[in-house]
Design a protein around this motif. Structure first.
Motif, short mmCIF file in Angstrom:
data_model
loop_
_atom_site.label_atom_id
_atom_site.label_comp_id
_atom_site.label_asym_id
_atom_site.label_seq_id
_atom_site.Cartn_x
_atom_site.Cartn_y
_atom_site.Cartn_z
N ARG A 239 33.08 39.62 44.53
CA ARG A 239 34.41 39.23 44.07
C ARG A 239 35.49 39.83 44.96
NH1 ARG A 239 34.27 41.62 39.27
NH2 ARG A 239 33.15 39.86 38.39
N ARG A 240 35.33 41.09 45.31
CA ARG A 240 36.31 41.76 46.18
C ARG A 240 36.34 41.12 47.56
NH1 ARG A 240 34.27 46.21 43.39
NH2 ARG A 240 32.78 46.71 45.02
N VAL A 241 35.16 40.87 48.13
CA VAL A 241 35.09 40.28 49.47
C VAL A 241 35.74 38.90 49.49
CG1 VAL A 241 33.48 39.30 51.18
CG2 VAL A 241 33.08 41.58 50.24
N LEU A 242 35.38 38.05 48.51
CA LEU A 242 35.91 36.68 48.51
C LEU A 242 37.41 36.66 48.24
CD1 LEU A 242 33.06 34.71 46.71
CD2 LEU A 242 33.41 35.09 49.16
N ALA A 243 37.89 37.53 47.38
CA ALA A 243 39.33 37.60 47.12
C ALA A 243 40.08 38.01 48.38
CB ALA A 243 39.63 38.56 45.97
N GLU A 244 39.50 38.96 49.10
CA GLU A 244 40.13 39.41 50.35
C GLU A 244 40.16 38.29 51.39
OE1 GLU A 244 39.38 42.78 53.78
OE2 GLU A 244 38.65 43.17 51.75
N VAL A 245 39.04 37.60 51.55
CA VAL A 245 38.97 36.51 52.52
C VAL A 245 39.93 35.38 52.13
CG1 VAL A 245 37.49 34.72 53.54
CG2 VAL A 245 36.63 37.06 53.29
N ALA A 246 39.96 35.02 50.85
CA ALA A 246 40.87 33.97 50.39
C ALA A 246 42.32 34.34 50.65
CB ALA A 246 40.65 33.68 48.90
N GLY A 247 42.63 35.63 50.52
CA GLY A 247 43.99 36.09 50.78
C GLY A 247 44.39 36.07 52.25
#
Length: 105
Positions: free
Chosen positions: A36-44
Motif C-alpha cells: 500500500r505504501r509503495v503503490l501510494a508513493e508511485v501513484a503520487g
C-alpha cells in the motif's frame, strides 16, 4: 469486465486518467501494508495515476474472475482499464515504476 478490461464499476471507484494501480489485499496481510505504501508513493509521482485497494474477501466474484490467488496481488491498468502488468506478492517499487511506464506511453 467485458473484453478483458476492468471498469470503474468493477472496482467501485474511478480509474486513473492515465493509469490505475490496483491492489488486492486482505485484513491480516503484512505485505499488503508495505505494498500500500509503495503503490501510494508511485501513484503520487505521476499525474493521472491512482491507487485503488480492493478487499479480496469482500470482492470474491472479482477475485475469482481475475484468478487472484494470494494477497497482495497488484495489477497495473492502462487508461482504458486493460491489465498491462500483474504481480503476486509484494512488488518492488522499481518494477511498479517500470510497469507504469509501459502503461502510460
Amino acid at each position: 469486465m467485458e473484453d478483458g478490461r476492468l471498469r470503474s464499476d468493477d472496482l467501485g471507484t474511478d480509474l486513473g486518467e492515465r493509469a490505475t494501480l490496483v491492489q488486492f489485499s486482505s485484513a491480516f496481510c503484512a505485505p499488503c501494508r508495505a505494498t500500500r505504501r509503495v503503490l501510494a508513493e508511485v501513484a503520487g509521482m505521476v499525474d493521472g495515476v491512482v491507487h485503488v485497494e480492493v478487499d479480496a474477501e469482500a470482492n470474491l466474484d472479482l477475485v475469482r474472475r481475475l484468478e487472484v490467488v494470494r494477497t497482495p496481488t497488484v495489477l497495473v491498468l492502462d487508461a482504458g482499464g486493460r491489465i498491462v502488468w500483474r504481480a503476486a506478492g509484494a512488488p518492488r517499487k522499481i518494477d511498479v515504476i517500470a510497469a507504469l511506464g509501459s502503461a502510460v506511453t
